[in-house]
Design an enzyme around this catalytic site. Sequence first.
Site, PDB file in Angstrom:
ATOM      1  N   TYR A 245      33.286  32.744  54.163  1.00 45.95           N
ATOM      2  CA  TYR A 245      32.296  33.239  53.209  1.00 45.95           C
ATOM      3  C   TYR A 245      31.856  32.122  52.263  1.00 45.95           C
ATOM      4  CZ  TYR A 245      31.008  34.798  48.571  1.00 45.95           C
ATOM      5  OH  TYR A 245      30.405  34.889  47.337  1.00 45.95           O
TER       6      TYR A 245
ATOM      7  N   GLY B  23      29.942  34.572  39.355  1.00 45.44           N
ATOM      8  CA  GLY B  23      29.609  35.015  40.702  1.00 45.44           C
ATOM      9  C   GLY B  23      30.832  35.628  41.353  1.00 45.44           C
ATOM     10  N   CYS B  24      31.008  35.385  42.631  1.00 39.36           N
ATOM     11  CA  CYS B  24      32.134  35.959  43.379  1.00 39.36           C
ATOM     12  C   CYS B  24      33.457  35.644  42.702  1.00 39.36           C
ATOM     13  CB  CYS B  24      32.138  35.400  44.802  1.00 39.36           C
ATOM     14  SG  CYS B  24      33.612  35.810  45.739  1.00 39.36           S
ATOM     15  N   PHE B  25      34.190  36.702  42.313  1.00 37.43           N
ATOM     16  CA  PHE B  25      35.426  36.440  41.578  1.00 37.43           C
ATOM     17  C   PHE B  25      36.519  35.854  42.448  1.00 37.43           C
ATOM     18  CE2 PHE B  25      35.916  41.403  41.302  1.00 37.43           C
ATOM     19  CZ  PHE B  25      36.026  41.525  42.688  1.00 37.43           C
TER      20      PHE B  25
END
Length: 220
Positions: free
Chosen positions: A197, A41-43
């Site tokens: 986030y 997912g989000c690196f």
Amino acid sequence: MTNVMTNIKTVLLGGLIAVGFAAQGEPAQAAETRTLTVAGGCFWCVEADFEKVKGVSEVVSGYTGGTTDNPTYKQVTGGNTGHYEAVQIMYDPEVVTRPQLLHMFLRSVDPLDAGGQFCDRGDSYRTAIFADGAAAEDAQQAVAAAEKDLGQDIVTPILPEQTFYEAEDYHQNYYKSDETRFTRFGIKTFAEAYKLYRDACQRDARVRQIWGEAAPFAGK
């Protein structure tokens, strides 16, 4: 004669001391740094997690698994390149092993979700392990162990290694950067925006729901 012998002893002793210091000062041969490539997912989040691991020297965010050369973040997240958001984990195998990293990786993501990760949807946010040869065998064993622990099928694929393209500079170390920009949360440092986030995406909450106490990073 006495003075001559004394001088000879002094020279010899000095030489022995010099040799001794040289031997003590020789550094031990360093272990070769190895690399593990995964998509979770989000690196930003994967980078932040694995840079906490002892034996990991660096984690680089980037893109792999697709067909476009030197893709941009906009192209990758647009879904037209086939790439995953991924990271390369550089580690010292004498401190932390590849099986240990794979074990931690699978317990730091939602390996039951084939459509993305947490609030990030789409192909570029899917999970994957990129490995060949012995590394692929380690990955297969790690997936089998995770399936046994969960009693469910893992959808995280093991894919052949492909060219890894480093992401744009501002993505590197995003989670701890004090650079300030206008973000979706207003004017924030990248580090502040990252935390907001991650919380809003409920990444840690979902990982804890799946893995419980076995989650190595959630909430830490």
